[in-house]
Motif scaffolding. Structure first.
Motif, PDB file in Angstrom:
ATOM      1  N   VAL A 110       5.757 -10.264   3.949  1.00  0.00           N
ATOM      2  CA  VAL A 110       6.069  -8.925   4.448  1.00  0.00           C
ATOM      3  C   VAL A 110       6.837  -8.151   3.391  1.00  0.00           C
ATOM      4  O   VAL A 110       7.659  -8.714   2.663  1.00  0.00           O
ATOM      5  CB  VAL A 110       6.869  -8.971   5.767  1.00  0.00           C
ATOM      6  CG1 VAL A 110       6.040  -9.577   6.873  1.00  0.00           C
ATOM      7  CG2 VAL A 110       8.164  -9.761   5.612  1.00  0.00           C
ATOM      8  N   GLN A 111       6.545  -6.859   3.316  1.00  0.00           N
ATOM      9  CA  GLN A 111       7.210  -5.975   2.363  1.00  0.00           C
ATOM     10  C   GLN A 111       7.953  -4.902   3.147  1.00  0.00           C
ATOM     11  O   GLN A 111       7.380  -4.246   4.023  1.00  0.00           O
ATOM     12  CB  GLN A 111       6.180  -5.335   1.428  1.00  0.00           C
ATOM     13  CG  GLN A 111       6.796  -4.505   0.311  1.00  0.00           C
ATOM     14  CD  GLN A 111       5.738  -3.938  -0.626  1.00  0.00           C
ATOM     15  OE1 GLN A 111       4.640  -3.607  -0.214  1.00  0.00           O
ATOM     16  NE2 GLN A 111       6.082  -3.821  -1.899  1.00  0.00           N
ATOM     17  N   SER A 112       9.227  -4.726   2.836  1.00  0.00           N
ATOM     18  CA  SER A 112      10.033  -3.784   3.619  1.00  0.00           C
ATOM     19  C   SER A 112       9.732  -2.335   3.264  1.00  0.00           C
ATOM     20  O   SER A 112       9.752  -1.462   4.137  1.00  0.00           O
ATOM     21  CB  SER A 112      11.522  -4.069   3.411  1.00  0.00           C
ATOM     22  OG  SER A 112      11.874  -3.943   2.039  1.00  0.00           O
ATOM     23  N   HIS A 113       9.456  -2.061   2.000  1.00  0.00           N
ATOM     24  CA  HIS A 113       9.185  -0.696   1.557  1.00  0.00           C
ATOM     25  C   HIS A 113       8.004  -0.726   0.589  1.00  0.00           C
ATOM     26  O   HIS A 113       8.008  -1.503  -0.372  1.00  0.00           O
ATOM     27  CB  HIS A 113      10.394  -0.079   0.852  1.00  0.00           C
ATOM     28  CG  HIS A 113      11.647  -0.068   1.665  1.00  0.00           C
ATOM     29  ND1 HIS A 113      12.494  -1.149   1.748  1.00  0.00           N
ATOM     30  CD2 HIS A 113      12.189   0.899   2.453  1.00  0.00           C
ATOM     31  CE1 HIS A 113      13.514  -0.856   2.540  1.00  0.00           C
ATOM     32  NE2 HIS A 113      13.348   0.372   2.982  1.00  0.00           N
ATOM     33  N   PHE A 114       7.037   0.141   0.823  1.00  0.00           N
ATOM     34  CA  PHE A 114       5.890   0.200  -0.098  1.00  0.00           C
ATOM     35  C   PHE A 114       6.236   1.037  -1.321  1.00  0.00           C
ATOM     36  O   PHE A 114       6.799   2.133  -1.217  1.00  0.00           O
ATOM     37  CB  PHE A 114       4.669   0.817   0.590  1.00  0.00           C
ATOM     38  CG  PHE A 114       3.534   1.079  -0.366  1.00  0.00           C
ATOM     39  CD1 PHE A 114       2.675   0.059  -0.738  1.00  0.00           C
ATOM     40  CD2 PHE A 114       3.350   2.345  -0.914  1.00  0.00           C
ATOM     41  CE1 PHE A 114       1.649   0.294  -1.645  1.00  0.00           C
ATOM     42  CE2 PHE A 114       2.317   2.588  -1.812  1.00  0.00           C
ATOM     43  CZ  PHE A 114       1.462   1.554  -2.169  1.00  0.00           C
ATOM     44  N   ALA A 115       5.913   0.526  -2.474  1.00  0.00           N
ATOM     45  CA  ALA A 115       5.923   1.265  -3.735  1.00  0.00           C
ATOM     46  C   ALA A 115       4.811   0.639  -4.572  1.00  0.00           C
ATOM     47  O   ALA A 115       4.735  -0.588  -4.673  1.00  0.00           O
ATOM     48  CB  ALA A 115       7.262   1.152  -4.444  1.00  0.00           C
ATOM     49  N   PRO A 116       3.924   1.426  -5.161  1.00  0.00           N
ATOM     50  CA  PRO A 116       2.734   0.855  -5.803  1.00  0.00           C
ATOM     51  C   PRO A 116       3.046  -0.195  -6.865  1.00  0.00           C
ATOM     52  O   PRO A 116       2.421  -1.255  -6.893  1.00  0.00           O
ATOM     53  CB  PRO A 116       2.016   2.073  -6.393  1.00  0.00           C
ATOM     54  CG  PRO A 116       2.996   3.192  -6.334  1.00  0.00           C
ATOM     55  CD  PRO A 116       3.928   2.899  -5.226  1.00  0.00           C
ATOM     56  N   ASP A 117       4.032   0.067  -7.729  1.00  0.00           N
ATOM     57  CA  ASP A 117       4.361  -0.924  -8.759  1.00  0.00           C
ATOM     58  C   ASP A 117       4.931  -2.193  -8.136  1.00  0.00           C
ATOM     59  O   ASP A 117       4.539  -3.314  -8.515  1.00  0.00           O
ATOM     60  CB  ASP A 117       5.371  -0.332  -9.749  1.00  0.00           C
ATOM     61  CG  ASP A 117       4.724   0.636 -10.721  1.00  0.00           C
ATOM     62  OD1 ASP A 117       3.906   0.183 -11.540  1.00  0.00           O
ATOM     63  OD2 ASP A 117       5.021   1.840 -10.658  1.00  0.00           O
ATOM     64  N   ALA A 118       5.857  -2.021  -7.191  1.00  0.00           N
ATOM     65  CA  ALA A 118       6.476  -3.190  -6.559  1.00  0.00           C
ATOM     66  C   ALA A 118       5.449  -4.005  -5.786  1.00  0.00           C
ATOM     67  O   ALA A 118       5.499  -5.239  -5.774  1.00  0.00           O
ATOM     68  CB  ALA A 118       7.602  -2.736  -5.640  1.00  0.00           C
ATOM     69  N   THR A 119       4.516  -3.317  -5.137  1.00  0.00           N
ATOM     70  CA  THR A 119       3.486  -4.018  -4.372  1.00  0.00           C
ATOM     71  C   THR A 119       2.576  -4.820  -5.285  1.00  0.00           C
ATOM     72  O   THR A 119       2.232  -5.971  -4.995  1.00  0.00           O
ATOM     73  CB  THR A 119       2.669  -3.010  -3.541  1.00  0.00           C
ATOM     74  OG1 THR A 119       3.543  -2.338  -2.627  1.00  0.00           O
ATOM     75  CG2 THR A 119       1.573  -3.712  -2.761  1.00  0.00           C
ATOM     76  N   CYS A 120       2.187  -4.245  -6.411  1.00  0.00           N
ATOM     77  CA  CYS A 120       1.344  -4.979  -7.365  1.00  0.00           C
ATOM     78  C   CYS A 120       2.085  -6.187  -7.934  1.00  0.00           C
ATOM     79  O   CYS A 120       1.503  -7.262  -8.116  1.00  0.00           O
ATOM     80  CB  CYS A 120       0.890  -4.049  -8.484  1.00  0.00           C
ATOM     81  SG  CYS A 120      -0.331  -2.826  -7.955  1.00  0.00           S
TER      82      CYS A 120
END
Length: 539
Positions: free
Chosen positions: A255-265
């Motif tokens: 699970v990811q608390s906050h989406f950010a494209p770089d962090a998600t990748c």
């Protein structure tokens, strides 16, 4: 209030006999995995991870703590927190302890919280204490007015408020047989984003969601070897893919608390994610990363896209740059899952339609007079079946509008192809009527996204005294690219569309505002911006 009145006895018997529903709760699959694969990884976030055995032990401890604190059976707890592993375990503990969580958007404040509380009569609240969002002070103020007897934070805080994290480390009695949620009763309450007024409260049950999860398992080939990432907030209430599918096969859940494209990748590369759940804007932002090739996304097999219609060229660009397949799904927070693709469906189908109907779904496409239309004709999508939620709470008018003649009326326009794929054509309210001519916002934004400078697009209406409505295009550009109105018009003409469909104004923005649910572009906010700066036509 735990019984869902729309689930009649005959309906339940039919769905059980057809194999769609069984008495198992979501948490029961965790218990089975804890016995068969105790040391295998189960759920993780950026703070830590749990094996199946560790997770069940924490679930039992949280349930024990909630009961010891005096939270009654069928008591409603307002929940306002970002995604986390503890949030997952809390939800499961509520199933065992017979407690009903009501999921609130993290941005809700006094007005929305009071509106929800007036409908669901909560006994307490669970919240995250983070950043500049002082929810502790807010709930302290609301406590006497709403008669909240119990306040819990998710993580441990210095204020002395008990936390779910503390409960997870406490004693676990495992005595839940008299408290467990009864089969086919309510297991939660989903609150709408409130973009058309104060939030609606929707009866939510795990059994339709587990049924939808099994469909995803089959269509996507999910096994215990998979690692599934969710980027969509839990408060949207879906979770068919991640929350309800993963424990049925023992797959790992991230699970990811906050989406950010770089962090998600980075997360996908670090955790070896094989499948992810996103909304179209997230996919567009990842596809638009200038350094996307710096991330190792080789493990990613598919991305389920829901919460809106993905422009074809955005999906194609994502597939070409990442190697993962886009698998579109269609459902509504008020309804549940309605359609999805399989991972082996042809690319043209996956990117140009919204999938095949969920098994057991009864489906109609109706014209404006409520008459059924033939296959291929465009009309309002109406459905019912074993993947469907319950009623609106304390909203009989809303129920009469949504449920007519036994079918849920989605407000979405669509058609069914000859080979059985559902194609969304937009919201019935997402049609701009320019001088009597209908303009489909979805059609125009799909065309705009073909332009090499445009990363994402949205079409909104401008009021006009002469034509009634005109169209304005809001666009997000790729980094380093430029676009002006004349170039946009020239491009639209090159696509050989009717002149009346060409937007008459262009607005470039760095990113789109999102609805409170976090899964759709907030077009009302864009329209408000237009009114603030003046509804003028670009020439």
């Amino acid at each position: 209030m735990s019984t869902i009145s729309r689930y009649t006895r005959n309906m339940i018997v039919d769905y059980v006999q057809a194999g769609h529903w069984s008495p198992d709760l979501t948490v029961d699959f965790w218990s089975r995995n804890a016995k068969s694969r105790p040391k295998a990884p189960a759920v993780a976030d950026d703070r830590g991870a749990y094996t199946w055995a560790e997770g069940v032990r924490a679930i039992d401890a949280i349930g024990t703590g909630l009961i010891a604190a005096g939270v009654p059976r069928d008591g409603v707890l307002l929940v306002q927190a970002p995604n986390s592993a503890l949030f997952v375990l809390f939800r499961l503990a509520c199933e065992k302890a017979g407690i009903i969580p009501a999921f609130l958007h993290r941005g809700f404040r006094r007005s929305e919280i009071e509106a929800v509380a007036g409908k669901v009569n909560p006994v307490g609240a669970v919240f995250a204490h983070e950043g500049n969002q002082d929810l502790l002070s807010l709930y302290d103020e609301l406590k006497p007015k709403l008669r909240l007897r119990h306040l819990f934070s998710i993580e441990s805080v210095s204020s002395g408020v008990p936390s779910i994290a503390d409960l997870a480390r406490g004693p676990a009695t495992g005595k839940f047989s008299a408290r467990r949620v009864r089969p086919y009763d309510m297991t939660g309450i989903v609150t709408s984003s409130g973009t058309t007024g104060l939030p609606k409260c929707i009866e939510y049950s795990c059994w339709p969601r587990l049924a939808s999860g099994r469909v995803y398992i089959e269509r996507l080939g999910i096994t215990e070897r998979d690692v599934i990432l969710t980027c969509i907030p839990f408060h949207t209430g879906g979770g068919d893919m991640q929350f309800h599918a993963t424990p049925q096969v023992g797959a790992r859940f991230v699970v990811q608390s906050h989406f950010a494209p770089d962090a998600t990748c980075s997360l996908i590369a670090r955790e070896g994610v094989t499948g992810a759940v996103m909304v179209p804007t997230m996919i567009a932002r990842i596809a638009g990363l200038p350094n996307l090739d710096a991330y190792d996304l080789s493990t990613l097999r598919w991305v389920v896209c829901g919460g809106g219609m993905l422009p074809y060229d955005v999906g194609a660009r994502f597939e070409d740059t990442t190697g993962a397949k886009i698998v579109q799904g269609y459902g509504l927070m008020d309804y549940g899952a309605l359609a999805s693709h399989g991972v082996d469906d042809p690319r043209e189908m996956r990117l140009r339609s919204n999938g095949r109907l969920m098994p057991g779904t009864e489906f109609l496409v109706l014209d404006e007079a409520g008459r059924p239309l033939p296959q291929g004709a465009i009309g309002e999508i109406c459905a019912r079946g074993p993947h469907c939620n319950g009623d609106y709470i304390s909203d009989p008018k809303g129920m009469r509008i949504a449920w007519r003649d036994g079918f849920f009326h989605t407000g979405d326009l669509g058609r069914v192809t000859e080979d059985g794929y559902l194609v969304l054509e937009g919201r019935s309210k997402d049609i701009i009527i320019r001088g009597g001519q209908n303009i489909s916002a979805h059609e125009v934004t799909t065309i705009l996204c073909r332009h090499p400078a445009i990363l994402d697009a949205a079409l909104v209406r401008m009021s006009d005294h002469e034509l009634g409505e005109r169209a304005c295009a809001f666009v997000v550009l790729h980094p380093g690219r430029a676009l002006d109105f004349a170039e946009m018009v020239a491009f639209m003409k090159s696509q050989e569309v009717a002149n009346y469909k060409i937007p008459e104004r262009l607005e470039i923005v760095p990113q789109f505002p999102m609805t409170a649910a976090g899964n759709k572009i907030d077009k009302r906010a864009l329209e408000t911006r237009l009114r603030a700066i003046g509804n003028t036509i670009t020439t």
